[in-house]
Motif scaffolding. Sequence first.
Motif, PDB file in Angstrom:
ATOM      1  N   LEU A 167       0.834  -1.207   0.000  1.00  0.00           N
ATOM      2  CA  LEU A 167       0.000   0.000   0.000  1.00  0.00           C
ATOM      3  C   LEU A 167       0.867   1.255   0.000  1.00  0.00           C
ATOM      4  CD1 LEU A 167      -2.820  -1.018   2.517  1.00  0.00           C
ATOM      5  CD2 LEU A 167      -2.928  -0.963   0.022  1.00  0.00           C
ATOM      6  N   ARG A 208     -12.276   1.917  -6.016  1.00  0.00           N
ATOM      7  CA  ARG A 208     -12.785   0.549  -5.913  1.00  0.00           C
ATOM      8  C   ARG A 208     -13.274  -0.021  -7.244  1.00  0.00           C
ATOM      9  NH1 ARG A 208     -16.562   0.179  -0.636  1.00  0.00           N
ATOM     10  NH2 ARG A 208     -17.936   1.362  -2.007  1.00  0.00           N
ATOM     11  N   HIS A 248      -7.925  -5.338  -6.171  1.00  0.00           N
ATOM     12  CA  HIS A 248      -6.528  -5.361  -5.727  1.00  0.00           C
ATOM     13  C   HIS A 248      -5.696  -6.319  -6.576  1.00  0.00           C
ATOM     14  CE1 HIS A 248      -3.074  -5.508  -3.042  1.00  0.00           C
ATOM     15  NE2 HIS A 248      -3.173  -6.822  -3.028  1.00  0.00           N
TER      16      HIS A 248
END
Length: 443
Positions: free
Chosen positions: A23, A162, A166
């Motif tokens: 991240l 979103r 990921h």
Amino acid sequence: MNDRVPARTPLAPLFGAVVRPFLAFFRLEAASGIVLLAAALGALAWVNFGGAELYQGVLETELALGVGGAVARFTLLELVNDGLMTVFFFVVGMEIKRELAVGELRRPAQAALPAVAAVGGMLVPAAVFLAFNAGGPGARGWGIPMATDIAFSIGVLALLGRRVPHGLVVFLTALAIFDDIGGILVIALFYGHGLDARWLVLAAAVAAGLWAMSRAFVRSWAPWAAGGVLLWWALHHAGIHATIAGVVLGLAIPARPRRGPREVLAGLGEHVRGLLGTSGDEELDSEALLRIEDSIEDLEAPLARFEHALHPWVAFGVMPLFALANSGVALGGGGGIEPLGDVAVGTAAALFVGKQVGIFAFAAGAVRLGLAPMPGGASYAKLLGVAIVAGIGFTVSIFIADLAYASDPALLAQAKLGVLAGSLASGVAGALVLRATAEVRPA
């Protein structure tokens, strides 16, 4: 019915420890993409709003380094492209080493899909470029559209939040790393000049010395810096582009700690217990404290320490300077530049069409054949959107253009126009495709 809240398991902190570095990397690359864009736009504005002569004059400013008769002279542009970009490639080399040793690429199953997609994302754009330029003076630039700019690409995905799973972010990051490997090989093999065997032998000897330093787990930055400078000098005279020295140096840095965490903590615990067992009136001497410090440093590999120190400087310093020094192109076609020349159109088409077709076709084919799962369980529409975004080829693409057309300013300007146009189209179109897909529900 049991209404008790289940006890917290160690899984959450463990997951956080694994994901937190990624991240941090994601945020850094996303932010640096914004700075990179600002630098590129600044160069374009500088050249196209009356400052072309000043811009060129600044880049051609001559600098000197050395003492006495041993003085090296170079321009500001050469300092950026040949000097600072070596630091950029050093960080790239460390990123590749980290991913191969302890990251997403250490397991063949995880590396398979981005590797296959990267092959398509290099071969198809090169073919599209040659479809416009084969047999002409611009054919030498076939390697320009092969690279994906990770900072710009991750920046686009960050803006979409979103909309992008990921797993697809990891996929794009790994794909860009494979692209970097391909681009580095292309630079080393096809964009050098006449090779000198004597200097190649010296470069090989220096590389062997770096490998020995890696085996000896050298932690200090000074020996690595000295070895990198010597390798740069040897490769420069050997006929291989000297920035490759940064990659070789990065790949040599140890990526794992000298000792495992359990071994380090066990030894540290024993040492601390011994210190606590001494008389309370005795002060701890510096040697005892240094041993604790050394034990803690053993938990961090040199690669992690160097990358952590250099990555922000490269992301917010080296890359924006490179963009500022290499994006100043007259968009109106002044100075004999052909905005619709074969090199310009071929580069733009290769990035916008060739990249998305190559990446999507190879990745979707691998998924359909069962060679690898779809990252994050994403839809094919999301995979297509990411494949389009991967057509943003900026830093390495412009760097290869500088090498391919160093002696032809007109073709170099065309190539830069093509890179800017193709990257802009890829970023906008990819963002629109991903924006049109559904949001990813948080797990």
